[in-house]
Design a protein around this motif. Structure first.
Motif, PDB file in Angstrom:
ATOM      1  N   ASN A 196     -11.052  45.159 -50.343  1.00  0.00           N
ATOM      2  CA  ASN A 196     -12.224  44.893 -49.518  1.00  0.00           C
ATOM      3  C   ASN A 196     -11.850  44.697 -48.049  1.00  0.00           C
ATOM      4  OD1 ASN A 196     -14.989  43.892 -49.062  1.00  0.00           O
ATOM      5  ND2 ASN A 196     -13.928  41.958 -48.762  1.00  0.00           N
ATOM      6  N   PHE A 197     -10.724  44.021 -47.802  1.00  0.00           N
ATOM      7  CA  PHE A 197     -10.280  43.782 -46.417  1.00  0.00           C
ATOM      8  C   PHE A 197      -9.882  45.085 -45.723  1.00  0.00           C
ATOM      9  CE2 PHE A 197      -8.713  39.688 -48.456  1.00  0.00           C
ATOM     10  CZ  PHE A 197      -9.894  39.026 -48.175  1.00  0.00           C
TER      11      PHE A 197
ATOM     12  N   ASN B 251     -15.896  35.584 -56.341  1.00  0.00           N
ATOM     13  CA  ASN B 251     -15.608  36.046 -54.975  1.00  0.00           C
ATOM     14  C   ASN B 251     -15.879  37.529 -54.808  1.00  0.00           C
ATOM     15  OD1 ASN B 251     -14.618  34.125 -52.974  1.00  0.00           O
ATOM     16  ND2 ASN B 251     -13.180  33.558 -54.572  1.00  0.00           N
ATOM     17  N   LEU B 252     -15.436  38.299 -55.797  1.00  0.00           N
ATOM     18  CA  LEU B 252     -15.576  39.753 -55.700  1.00  0.00           C
ATOM     19  C   LEU B 252     -17.044  40.176 -55.682  1.00  0.00           C
ATOM     20  CD1 LEU B 252     -13.947  42.412 -55.677  1.00  0.00           C
ATOM     21  CD2 LEU B 252     -14.110  42.438 -58.152  1.00  0.00           C
TER      22      LEU B 252
ATOM     23  N   ASP C 184     -21.288  38.831 -52.690  1.00  0.00           N
ATOM     24  CA  ASP C 184     -21.843  39.318 -51.427  1.00  0.00           C
ATOM     25  C   ASP C 184     -23.264  38.776 -51.235  1.00  0.00           C
ATOM     26  OD1 ASP C 184     -21.818  40.604 -49.080  1.00  0.00           O
ATOM     27  OD2 ASP C 184     -22.143  42.614 -49.858  1.00  0.00           O
TER      28      ASP C 184
ATOM     29  N   PHE D 114     -18.248  32.471 -50.748  1.00  0.00           N
ATOM     30  CA  PHE D 114     -17.696  33.740 -51.242  1.00  0.00           C
ATOM     31  C   PHE D 114     -17.810  34.844 -50.186  1.00  0.00           C
ATOM     32  CE2 PHE D 114     -19.869  31.688 -54.977  1.00  0.00           C
ATOM     33  CZ  PHE D 114     -18.753  30.941 -55.323  1.00  0.00           C
ATOM     34  N   TYR D 115     -18.916  34.838 -49.463  1.00  0.00           N
ATOM     35  CA  TYR D 115     -19.107  35.844 -48.422  1.00  0.00           C
ATOM     36  C   TYR D 115     -18.060  35.665 -47.330  1.00  0.00           C
ATOM     37  CZ  TYR D 115     -21.505  38.840 -45.068  1.00  0.00           C
ATOM     38  OH  TYR D 115     -21.814  39.840 -44.177  1.00  0.00           O
ATOM     39  N   TRP D 116     -17.857  34.424 -46.934  1.00  0.00           N
ATOM     40  CA  TRP D 116     -16.914  34.144 -45.842  1.00  0.00           C
ATOM     41  C   TRP D 116     -15.482  34.476 -46.235  1.00  0.00           C
ATOM     42  CZ3 TRP D 116     -17.797  30.635 -41.288  1.00  0.00           C
ATOM     43  CH2 TRP D 116     -19.133  30.712 -40.866  1.00  0.00           C
TER      44      TRP D 116
ATOM     45  N   SER E  64     -14.528  36.717 -48.249  1.00  0.00           N
ATOM     46  CA  SER E  64     -14.360  38.168 -48.322  1.00  0.00           C
ATOM     47  C   SER E  64     -14.518  38.879 -46.985  1.00  0.00           C
ATOM     48  CB  SER E  64     -15.362  38.763 -49.318  1.00  0.00           C
ATOM     49  OG  SER E  64     -15.078  38.283 -50.592  1.00  0.00           O
ATOM     50  N   HIS E  65     -15.252  38.281 -46.056  1.00  0.00           N
ATOM     51  CA  HIS E  65     -15.518  39.005 -44.808  1.00  0.00           C
ATOM     52  C   HIS E  65     -15.044  38.304 -43.538  1.00  0.00           C
ATOM     53  CE1 HIS E  65     -17.623  42.006 -47.019  1.00  0.00           C
ATOM     54  NE2 HIS E  65     -18.542  41.178 -47.451  1.00  0.00           N
TER      55      HIS E  65
END
Lengths: 325, 331
Positions: free
Chosen positions: A118-119, A231-232, A235, A242-244, A246-247
């Motif tokens: 994702n990153f 986490n996955l 979104d 979880f959003y933070w 991952s993004h």
């Protein structure tokens, strides 16, 4: 990048060992020591950076001072702890040799790699964050919080004293400058992966604590898998943990909510160190001051501690009531 | 108080519209309560203690979050950060969910059933949210700089073609960090000198994120007041005015170019949708308009440069490049 990775793996471990040894809380294992070391690493920078800003030191001098102090402390730490570290290394080698492969680690790793993917493929959520601008400005001007990160002009009125306490972007500048790293790669790839790993480490501490028995080993893996899936597939609206993770993994607020917050709760609830654990809580709280604005980091951890004591009281009342009946 | 209630309701609605975040949280708390509340025994050092703690911590922190009184109190004490979503952070959501999931799976004794239950829970969690890998709002990475391709091309063009600033500050006092810094920024080396840019918002928001050599008249905090409220230097009224002009450039070209000439911006980046008529934009120092010479897009003649006026040499900005939906003017 290799030196950077080594710096963030070895140094916190030595520092953590040293800190936990000093205040006598050495029963919680290597992960706990590592996280404690990471907090100490950031706290030391906080102290040095704040003093440096006060006396008007340039960024490069602050960076050299910090790296020298950390290097010195680690060398002295290794000398002081040489016997313990030797035993620990021996233990680690023995443990690694005796390590049995558990297939349940495969789905956990798979989810972890999907999160890392994702990153690489999704743009970061920058929103109201100015970390990269601050890092760029700090390195380009060789100053700390003297130039406006969003315009590049010299600040006329300046920052609030509380704002200057948030030294995490300066810490990143130190890492980028000292290890000659690309700022984009550091912020949008290396640090989010680091935050994710630390999040998993804290969860590992927790699942071991929540499911401590040998026959609950499988549940530990499963709980980690649940954390990964949360986490996955997390979104949600851009305010959730979880959003933070991952993004916006480089943000101080993300590290606070995903790592420090559960870590403080873990220290509080795990009473193996008795009252000495409050010292560890204090270090973690100090870390939050460096990571985010008081109202976005420290305050939440403080509220967390207040709720902890309230819940502790309620649990006592519950248990007394149950014993009577 | 009514406002706080409405605020909480709206925020909950917004959060839940993106998935069952709070739903998962509430279900987990219920699961913990159902499985553990009836546990007997009054020992305080066993696992029951942790369980009890978790149930109560989850309930108390959740109540703290949705209670309008605590939210009201929080907003009163910290008026600058009255964001409800931050208060949600007090609830250790991931811990509560993984504990509840672990407890449920552990309760199932048969191995096959346990496996099915475990997979079912993972599926529920997955279906309650959305996978990050499909996030359309943020978009996919186009390059290693994480900046839209057209924007990156524009920024790179300006970096590659910038003229070096050569102004030096006296460094007689070596301890003067500011002088040292100004010299560093005004380095005669064109690879490190400053580049003054007046650009449309879509470009400007990425400029300093990409490279600290870009100097902007106003920051992207002009678009979002939440950004860096710890910095006292807010955008001045003059900059607000300039930004307003840049929002509707076709109606304010005179003002934009006049401001750019006064402030000495090296580049102006405007949307290419604006219709430019060469020859209509040359304004002499006495205020009279004269046709432009050749293909040069002239904005204003510098009134202090007498030679230029007499020789007819072009001043102002030249349209040097069109990239994507933008055109670049260079001084």
């Amino acid at each position: 990048m290799i030196f950077y990775a080594a710096f963030l793996v070895v140094i916190p471990f030595i520092l953590g060992y040293l800190v936990t040894q000093i205040y006598g809380d050495n029963e919680k294992g290597s992960i706990y020591r590592y996280l404690m070391g990471m907090c100490s690493l950031i706290c030391v920078f906080e102290v040095i950076a704040v003093v440096a800003m006060k006396v008007g030191m340039s960024f490069s001098k602050t960076m050299v001072s910090y790296m020298s102090i950390i290097g010195l402390v680690c060398v002295l730490g290794v000398i002081y702890l040489r016997k313990n570290l030797k035993n620990l290394l021996k233990e680690m080698v023995i443990n690694l040799r005796q390590l049995k492969f558990n297939w349940r680690i495969i789905p956990v790793l798979l989810i972890f790699f999907l999160q890392c993917l994702n990153f690489f493929i999704i743009n970061p959520f920058i929103g109201d964050d100015v970390t990269k601008e601050i890092v760029n400005t700090t390195i380009a001007t060789n100053t700390m919080y003297l130039y406006h990160p969003l315009t590049g002009k010299l600040l006329e009125v300046g920052m609030t004293p509380i704002g200057k306490l948030v030294t995490l972007p300066l810490f990143y500048s130190t890492l980028a400058s000292f290890f000659k790293l690309n700022v984009t790669t550091l912020l949008y790839l290396a640090l989010p992966v680091g935050t994710l790993i630390m999040g998993y480490l804290v969860m590992l501490l927790w699942v071991r604590f929540l499911f401590p028995k040998e026959q609950q080993k499988n549940i530990q893996f499963y709980a980690l898998m649940v954390y990964g899936v949360l986490n996955l597939f997390g979104d949600y609206y851009n305010s959730t943990e979880f959003y933070w993770v991952s993004h916006s993994g480089w943000r101080g607020e993300t590290i606070t909510i995903a790592v420090i917050f559960p870590f403080i709760l873990y220290i509080l609830i795990n009473k193996s160190a008795g009252k000495k654990r409050y010292l560890a809580v204090l270090i973690a709280l100090l870390t939050t001051i460096c990571l985010a604005n008081l109202s976005e980091g420290f305050l939440f951890c403080f509220i967390e501690i207040l709720i902890y004591f309230l819940v502790k009281l309620l649990v006592k009342i519950w248990e007394v009531y149950q014993c009577r009946t | 108080m009514q406002d706080v209630m409405t605020y909480i309701k709206n925020m909950m609605h917004i959060i839940n519209s993106s998935g069952q975040y709070t739903g998962l949280m509430v279900i987990s708390i219920f699961v913990l309560v159902i499985f553990l509340v009836n546990k007997t025994g009054c020992e305080t050092k066993d696992q029951n203690h942790v369980s009890r703690f978790f149930i109560l911590y989850g309930v108390v922190s959740f109540v703290f979050t949705i209670c309008p009184y605590t939210t009201y109190l929080y907003c009163k004490i910290f008026p600058g950060v009255s964001y409800f979503w931050m208060i949600l952070w007090v609830v250790p959501v991931s811990l509560i969910i993984i504990y509840a999931a672990g407890i449920v799976v552990e309760k199932v004794e048969d191995n096959t059933k346990r496996f099915i239950t475990g997979v079912a829970i993972l599926l529920i969690i997955a279906l309650a949210g959305t996978i990050h890998l499909y996030d359309q709002d943020l978009g996919y990475v186009e390059n290693t700089s994480r900046i839209p391709a057209d924007t990156l091309e524009i920024l790179d063009y300006m970096l590659d073609n910038s003229k070096a600033e050569t102004e030096k500050v006296d460094l007689s006092n070596n301890n003067d960090i500011e002088a040292e810094t100004v010299n560093l920024l005004n380095n005669s080396d064109s690879k490190t000198g400053q580049i003054y840019v007046l650009a449309a918002d879509d470009i400007a928001v990425y400029a300093r994120n990409y490279n600290a050599r870009f100097i902007l008249p106003y920051g992207r905090d002009i678009l979002d007041a939440r950004i860096i409220y710890t910095i006292h230097d807010y955008n001045s009224n003059e900059m607000q005015q300039l930004h307003n002009w840049m929002l509707v450039p076709e109606e304010n070209l005179d003002n934009i170019f006049q401001n750019a000439v006064e402030k000495g911006y090296q580049y102006i980046v405007l949307p290419s949708t604006i219709t430019l008529v060469p020859g209509t934009w040359v304004i002499k120092a006495d205020g009279t308009k004269v046709p432009a010479i050749g293909d040069v897009y002239q904005a204003f003649v510098d009134e202090y440069k007498e030679d230029a006026r007499t020789t007819g040499e072009s001043y102002g900005y030249k349209r040097v490049k069109d990239i994507g939906e933008y055109m670049i003017f260079q001084k």
